[in-house]
Write an enzyme that holds these catalytic residues in place. Structure first.
Site, PDB file in Angstrom:
ATOM      1  N   THR A 158      11.582  79.954  35.804  1.00  0.00           N
ATOM      2  CA  THR A 158      12.143  80.877  34.816  1.00  0.00           C
ATOM      3  C   THR A 158      11.010  81.800  34.352  1.00  0.00           C
ATOM      4  OG1 THR A 158      11.929  79.145  33.123  1.00  0.00           O
ATOM      5  CG2 THR A 158      14.095  79.458  34.102  1.00  0.00           C
ATOM      6  N   LYS A 184       8.758  72.948  37.391  1.00  0.00           N
ATOM      7  CA  LYS A 184       8.791  74.246  36.716  1.00  0.00           C
ATOM      8  C   LYS A 184       8.616  74.024  35.236  1.00  0.00           C
ATOM      9  CE  LYS A 184      11.575  76.137  34.608  1.00  0.00           C
ATOM     10  NZ  LYS A 184      11.852  76.285  33.102  1.00  0.00           N
ATOM     11  N   THR A 195      11.255  72.162  28.396  1.00  0.00           N
ATOM     12  CA  THR A 195      12.124  72.928  29.275  1.00  0.00           C
ATOM     13  C   THR A 195      11.488  72.910  30.648  1.00  0.00           C
ATOM     14  OG1 THR A 195      13.222  75.013  29.702  1.00  0.00           O
ATOM     15  CG2 THR A 195      11.102  75.144  28.607  1.00  0.00           C
ATOM     16  N   GLU A 285       3.089  79.987  28.630  1.00  0.00           N
ATOM     17  CA  GLU A 285       3.419  81.394  28.403  1.00  0.00           C
ATOM     18  C   GLU A 285       2.280  82.112  27.666  1.00  0.00           C
ATOM     19  OE1 GLU A 285       8.245  80.806  28.362  1.00  0.00           O
ATOM     20  OE2 GLU A 285       7.145  80.743  26.483  1.00  0.00           O
ATOM     21  N   ASN A 408       8.598  85.356  24.399  1.00  0.00           N
ATOM     22  CA  ASN A 408       9.709  84.670  23.763  1.00  0.00           C
ATOM     23  C   ASN A 408      10.535  85.588  22.867  1.00  0.00           C
ATOM     24  OD1 ASN A 408       9.713  81.648  24.445  1.00  0.00           O
ATOM     25  ND2 ASN A 408       7.560  82.171  24.231  1.00  0.00           N
ATOM     26  N   SER A 413      16.657  89.160  26.605  1.00  0.00           N
ATOM     27  CA  SER A 413      16.973  90.552  26.892  1.00  0.00           C
ATOM     28  C   SER A 413      16.734  90.876  28.359  1.00  0.00           C
ATOM     29  CB  SER A 413      16.157  91.472  25.995  1.00  0.00           C
ATOM     30  OG  SER A 413      14.790  91.225  26.140  1.00  0.00           O
TER      31      SER A 413
END
Length: 413
Positions: A158, A184, A195, A285, A408, A413
């Site tokens: 993702t 992942k 996640t 991230e 995040n 979007s």
């Protein structure tokens, strides 16, 4: 999936040997993403056993509930994974979606629906259009091979910036047995998993109860010892499949925890899982720093881990790391707020091999220049000694940067 690869990404990938009894293929189903693979189908041989560890979230996803319900059967024939949609917090639609997903795979492969395992990752709260799987299932079935593990890892990404793979081999009964894993995860990462998804495969023949003990035993020091942002997801799933194909080479099945070969398998599995867990943190991230936090001298191992996680999850510690600021006062703060036994006047803290604090105050030989040099490295080691007992724990985290907020803030979007 980012187009900019994390600076902490591996410089190369290991050669991933094929595992007898494991075949897979990927496809573009258009679940969320356009122009990239987003579905992975893995098929395994008829004798395959399976074990699993899942999120402890009280808002677990429909695929997690499905897998937990099927796991007592101990058998598997296929795994279907999609990215882009977590099929979480989707109510009756989510339950209908997993039923349809399993039906599509079972009908195509001609196997029992209860032997199909499912995993989804992505946006929470959006119904999963499982009918899209029917459009690609024959493509997936006909394209199966056991070679390209990187492609399999890419299909489940993702916000990941690179695919995550790991492998290990051991010798059992004079023959080589392989353990391969993919994973992942980059955000919403914290112990009790995250996640994150991980799927591990071996050609050894291992009874379901032994397989489960192996997987559960190695989770605590790997996937449950990493944190990117302290958030535990609805979808965490780790599945371990043993095809039993090595039996054809003369490797006897492992049917008891008393089998001396269990320790060999446990060590190799632990290596694969820790490698994958570290790769997840290195792909955190927006991450620019990989941080190992070791707490020693606690009253117990569990107390040490709580304190280590308090440090690793602290936004103030993590932003100091991002800013390359040797602010050891924030580590003191994180120890103090953990709610575990600690004595300010026995506390010692190191950044790398530089002791920055001891006996309740700044180290008399403290050098700001030396400590700052440690913080400028990509890999940073923080060590705390509480001076109370023998409890020890190590966890891994990353820094917290402006990029994390940007990723995040724009996720849906």
């Amino acid at each position: 999936m980012s187009t900019t690869v994390s600076p902490l990404a591996p410089k190369s990938y290991p050669d991933m040997p094929e595992i007898d009894g494991v075949q897979f293929a990927t496809a573009e189903a258009g679940i969320k993403y356009e122009g990239r693979t987003d579905v992975l189908l893995v098929t395994v041989s008829e004798e395959t056993t399976v074990a699993g560890v899942f999120t402890k979230s009280k808002c677990s996803s429909a695929p997690v509930d499905w897998c937990k319900d099927k796991l007592p059967g101990g058998k598997a024939r296929a795994l279907l994974v999609n990215s882009g949609n977590a099929n979480a917090f989707t109510g009756k639609k989510g339950r209908a979606s997993v039923e349809l997903s399993a039906d599509i795979v079972a009908n195509s492969l001609g196997c029992a629906k209860d032997e199909i395992y499912l995993a989804s990752t992505g946006v929470i709260g959006e119904p999963l259009p499982a009918e899209k799987f029917s459009r690609v299932i024959e493509e997936l079935k006909n394209a199966q091979d056991g070679a390209n593990w990187l492609d399999a890892a890419k299909a489940i990404m993702t916000t990941d910036t690179y695919p995550k793979v790991a492998t290990s081999t051991v010798e059992l009964d004079g023959e080589t047995v392989t353990i391969n894993g993919i994973a992942k995860g980059a955000g919403m990462i914290a112990p009790d998993m995250a996640t994150m998804l991980s799927f591990v495969f071996t050609d050894a023949a291992i009874a379901p109860d032994v397989l489960q003990d192996l997987l559960s035993g190695e989770t605590g020091g790997s996937f449950n010892a990493v944190t990117v942002d302290s958030d535990t997801s609805t979808s965490d799933t780790v599945l371990f499949f043993a095809t039993g194909s090595a039996a054809a080479k003369g490797v006897a099945p492992v049917t008891s925890l008393d089998d001396p070969r269990v320790s060999v398998l446990r060590a190799a599995l632990g290596d694969v899982m820790l490698d994958l867990a570290h790769q997840i943190v290195r792909d955190g991230e927006g991450a620019r720093k990989f941080v190992e936090v070791r707490v020693e001298g606690a009253e117990s191992n569990s107390s040490a881990k709580t304190i280590a996680l308090s440090i690793a999850n602290s936004p103030l510690v993590k932003t100091a790391v991002a800013g390359e600021d040797a602010n050891w006062g924030r580590v003191v703060m994180a120890v103090g707020k953990a709610g575990e036994p600690a004595d300010r006047d026995r506390l010692a803290i190191w950044f790398g091999d530089i002791r920055v604090a001891v006996e309740g105050e700044r180290d008399p030989d403290y050098s700001e220049e030396a400590a700052s040099a440690v913080m400028q490295q990509e890999d940073i080691f923080l060590r705390v000694d509480l001076g109370l007992g023998d409890g020890v724990a190590t966890v891994w985290t990353c820094d917290l940067t402006k990029e994390y907020v940007a990723i995040n803030g724009d996720y849906r979007s």
